[in-house]
Design an enzyme around this catalytic site. Structure first.
Site, mmCIF file in Angstrom:
data_model
loop_
_atom_site.group_PDB
_atom_site.id
_atom_site.type_symbol
_atom_site.label_atom_id
_atom_site.label_comp_id
_atom_site.label_asym_id
_atom_site.label_seq_id
_atom_site.Cartn_x
_atom_site.Cartn_y
_atom_site.Cartn_z
ATOM 1 N N ASN A 15 0.830 -1.229 -0.056
ATOM 2 C CA ASN A 15 -0.033 -0.077 0.136
ATOM 3 C C ASN A 15 0.960 1.319 0.052
ATOM 4 O O ASN A 15 0.418 2.148 -0.469
ATOM 5 C CB ASN A 15 -0.881 -0.052 1.168
ATOM 6 N N ASN A 99 -6.347 4.943 7.962
ATOM 7 C CA ASN A 99 -6.205 3.523 7.950
ATOM 8 C C ASN A 99 -7.010 2.924 7.033
ATOM 9 O O ASN A 99 -8.008 3.415 6.490
ATOM 10 C CB ASN A 99 -6.736 2.863 9.389
ATOM 11 N N HIS A 101 -8.211 -0.826 5.899
ATOM 12 C CA HIS A 101 -8.541 -2.399 6.610
ATOM 13 C C HIS A 101 -8.989 -3.180 5.450
ATOM 14 O O HIS A 101 -10.050 -2.804 4.636
ATOM 15 C CB HIS A 101 -9.732 -1.934 7.593
#
Ligand code: GRF
Length: 186
Positions: A15, A99, A101
């Site tokens: 990422n 974030n 997930h």
């Protein structure tokens, strides 16, 4: 001024790489000021070095808070960061910590739901759709405001690994575009 990112990673950093690629291609208008690695020897560090991005590995003497104070980023980007973010930092950077997930929150989040465990649970529950979620980080684990999601099908013969790979490809598309919108509103 171009906004500055601190990217925090604990693993392979794919990422993180997607963020670097988006920056290079002009899809993400931001400076990656630092890669913060949770430990030496992880893939994300190799990627940072290849891209000429400074690497910091916090320890007791040089805490995460101290590193971030020096860097003064506009956003803290968690990209596979497996450590808790101390409350003081969550407060100090409220609304500015993001974030990603690997599931469709609010399902399959919370304590113990990371990596393979997430995809195992999704398959075990017989879900036909999974995906990924980008959210703001708050005190409550995986419960901050959702900024964006992408979905993928779950195939009957999926293993946690095949599902993880399908989700990860979507993560790489979703995360840079949500960061760009969060920074620039477009
Ligand atoms: C991703 O699946 C992400 O959703 C999760 O941790 C994984 C990190 O993978 N938070 P990578 O290090 O970016 O390849």
């Amino acid at each position: 001024m171009t906004p500055r990112l601190a990217v925090l990673a604990s693993g392979s950093g794919s990422n993180f790489q997607a963020i670097l690629d988006a920056r290079r291609d002009g899809r993400l208008e931001a400076v990656v000021a630092v890669l913060v690695a949770s430990k030496p020897g992880i893939g994300a560090i190799v990627r940072a070095e290849a891209a000429g991005i400074p690497v910091e590995i916090p320890d007791q003497a040089d805490s995460l808070a101290a590193v971030l104070k020096r860097v003064a980023p506009d956003r803290i980007i968690l990209a596979g960061w497996l450590r808790r973010i101390p409350s003081e930092l969550v407060e100090a950077y409220a609304g500015r910590i993001l974030n990603i997930h690997p599931a469709l929150l609010p399902k399959y989040g919370g304590a113990g739901m990371y990596g393979r465990h997430v995809h195992e649970a999704v398959i075990l529950a017989g879900e036909t759709v999974s995906g990924c979620t980008v959210h703001e980080v708050t005190e409550a684990y995986d419960e901050g405001p959702i900024l964006g999601q992408a979905t993928v099908p779950v195939h009957p013969d999926d293993t946690p690994e095949t599902l993880a790979a399908r989700v990860l490809a979507e993560e790489h598309r979703l995360y840079p575009s949500i960061i760009q919108t969060h920074l620039h509103g477009r």
